[in-house]
Design a protein around this motif. Structure first.
Motif, PDB file in Angstrom:
ATOM      1  N   GLN A   4       0.810  -1.207   0.000  1.00 43.83           N
ATOM      2  CA  GLN A   4       0.000   0.000   0.000  1.00 43.83           C
ATOM      3  C   GLN A   4       0.850   1.267   0.000  1.00 43.83           C
ATOM      4  O   GLN A   4       0.558   2.221  -0.709  1.00 43.83           O
ATOM      5  CB  GLN A   4      -0.915   0.012   1.210  1.00 43.83           C
ATOM      6  N   PHE A   5       1.912   1.297   0.771  1.00 41.28           N
ATOM      7  CA  PHE A   5       2.739   2.488   0.871  1.00 41.28           C
ATOM      8  C   PHE A   5       3.992   2.422   0.015  1.00 41.28           C
ATOM      9  O   PHE A   5       4.760   3.380  -0.029  1.00 41.28           O
ATOM     10  CB  PHE A   5       3.166   2.720   2.320  1.00 41.28           C
ATOM     11  N   LYS A   6       4.219   1.311  -0.659  1.00 42.21           N
ATOM     12  CA  LYS A   6       5.407   1.103  -1.493  1.00 42.21           C
ATOM     13  C   LYS A   6       6.690   1.392  -0.706  1.00 42.21           C
ATOM     14  O   LYS A   6       7.558   2.145  -1.137  1.00 42.21           O
ATOM     15  CB  LYS A   6       5.339   1.943  -2.758  1.00 42.21           C
ATOM     16  N   ILE A   7       6.760   0.802   0.468  1.00 41.28           N
ATOM     17  CA  ILE A   7       7.900   1.030   1.355  1.00 41.28           C
ATOM     18  C   ILE A   7       9.164   0.406   0.784  1.00 41.28           C
ATOM     19  O   ILE A   7      10.261   0.935   0.956  1.00 41.28           O
ATOM     20  CB  ILE A   7       7.583   0.479   2.762  1.00 41.28           C
ATOM     21  N   ARG A   8       9.051  -0.678   0.092  1.00 41.53           N
ATOM     22  CA  ARG A   8      10.237  -1.338  -0.469  1.00 41.53           C
ATOM     23  C   ARG A   8      10.897  -0.504  -1.556  1.00 41.53           C
ATOM     24  O   ARG A   8      12.090  -0.603  -1.780  1.00 41.53           O
ATOM     25  CB  ARG A   8       9.855  -2.701  -1.025  1.00 41.53           C
ATOM     26  N   ASN A   9      10.126   0.315  -2.258  1.00 42.37           N
ATOM     27  CA  ASN A   9      10.674   1.169  -3.319  1.00 42.37           C
ATOM     28  C   ASN A   9      10.926   2.572  -2.799  1.00 42.37           C
ATOM     29  O   ASN A   9      10.491   3.555  -3.373  1.00 42.37           O
ATOM     30  CB  ASN A   9       9.701   1.243  -4.498  1.00 42.37           C
ATOM     31  N   ASN A  10      11.634   2.676  -1.710  1.00 38.27           N
ATOM     32  CA  ASN A  10      11.900   3.973  -1.112  1.00 38.27           C
ATOM     33  C   ASN A  10      13.341   4.357  -1.395  1.00 38.27           C
ATOM     34  O   ASN A  10      14.242   3.552  -1.237  1.00 38.27           O
ATOM     35  CB  ASN A  10      11.644   3.903   0.399  1.00 38.27           C
ATOM     36  N   ARG A  21       9.769   9.684   5.401  1.00 40.28           N
ATOM     37  CA  ARG A  21       8.910   9.305   4.271  1.00 40.28           C
ATOM     38  C   ARG A  21       7.784   8.373   4.699  1.00 40.28           C
ATOM     39  O   ARG A  21       6.636   8.565   4.299  1.00 40.28           O
ATOM     40  CB  ARG A  21       9.738   8.649   3.177  1.00 40.28           C
ATOM     41  N   VAL A  22       8.097   7.382   5.528  1.00 40.72           N
ATOM     42  CA  VAL A  22       7.063   6.443   5.981  1.00 40.72           C
ATOM     43  C   VAL A  22       6.053   7.162   6.865  1.00 40.72           C
ATOM     44  O   VAL A  22       4.834   6.971   6.724  1.00 40.72           O
ATOM     45  CB  VAL A  22       7.706   5.248   6.712  1.00 40.72           C
ATOM     46  N   LEU A  23       6.527   8.009   7.766  1.00 37.36           N
ATOM     47  CA  LEU A  23       5.625   8.752   8.642  1.00 37.36           C
ATOM     48  C   LEU A  23       4.718   9.682   7.852  1.00 37.36           C
ATOM     49  O   LEU A  23       3.525   9.795   8.150  1.00 37.36           O
ATOM     50  CB  LEU A  23       6.428   9.543   9.670  1.00 37.36           C
ATOM     51  N   SER A  24       5.237  10.317   6.818  1.00 40.10           N
ATOM     52  CA  SER A  24       4.403  11.212   6.015  1.00 40.10           C
ATOM     53  C   SER A  24       3.347  10.440   5.230  1.00 40.10           C
ATOM     54  O   SER A  24       2.217  10.912   5.081  1.00 40.10           O
ATOM     55  CB  SER A  24       5.259  12.049   5.080  1.00 40.10           C
ATOM     56  N   LYS A  25       3.685   9.245   4.757  1.00 39.56           N
ATOM     57  CA  LYS A  25       2.695   8.432   4.035  1.00 39.56           C
ATOM     58  C   LYS A  25       1.582   7.971   4.961  1.00 39.56           C
ATOM     59  O   LYS A  25       0.400   8.024   4.603  1.00 39.56           O
ATOM     60  CB  LYS A  25       3.376   7.230   3.395  1.00 39.56           C
ATOM     61  N   ILE A  26       1.930   7.546   6.164  1.00 44.14           N
ATOM     62  CA  ILE A  26       0.916   7.101   7.126  1.00 44.14           C
ATOM     63  C   ILE A  26       0.059   8.274   7.587  1.00 44.14           C
ATOM     64  O   ILE A  26      -1.163   8.148   7.724  1.00 44.14           O
ATOM     65  CB  ILE A  26       1.594   6.389   8.312  1.00 44.14           C
ATOM     66  N   THR A  27       0.666   9.432   7.788  1.00 41.25           N
ATOM     67  CA  THR A  27      -0.081  10.616   8.204  1.00 41.25           C
ATOM     68  C   THR A  27      -1.059  11.056   7.121  1.00 41.25           C
ATOM     69  O   THR A  27      -2.207  11.407   7.414  1.00 41.25           O
ATOM     70  CB  THR A  27       0.883  11.764   8.540  1.00 41.25           C
ATOM     71  N   ALA A  28      -0.631  11.032   5.883  1.00 41.91           N
ATOM     72  CA  ALA A  28      -1.516  11.422   4.779  1.00 41.91           C
ATOM     73  C   ALA A  28      -2.700  10.471   4.663  1.00 41.91           C
ATOM     74  O   ALA A  28      -3.841  10.913   4.473  1.00 41.91           O
ATOM     75  CB  ALA A  28      -0.736  11.455   3.474  1.00 41.91           C
TER      76      ALA A  28
END
Length: 52
Positions: A4-10, A21-28
């Protein structure tokens, strides 16, 4: 959450950048769910269809 957040492609260069980046995706995601439920009275997880 990886899909869902494409964490592997960071492409962060440091761990602090990765955390940001992960925190901003979860916050959004949380903010969009909040707006859908409490402002527009829509279902919580229909993000792609009923964004605004």
């Amino acid at each position: 959450l990886c899909d869902q957040f494409k964490i592997r492609n960071n492409y962060a260069k440091s761990f602090n950048g990765f955390k940001t980046r992960v925190l901003s995706k979860i916050t959004a995601l949380t903010f969009i769910q909040f707006v859908n439920v409490f402002v527009f009275s829509r279902k919580m997880n229909r993000l792609k269809i009923e964004l605004i």
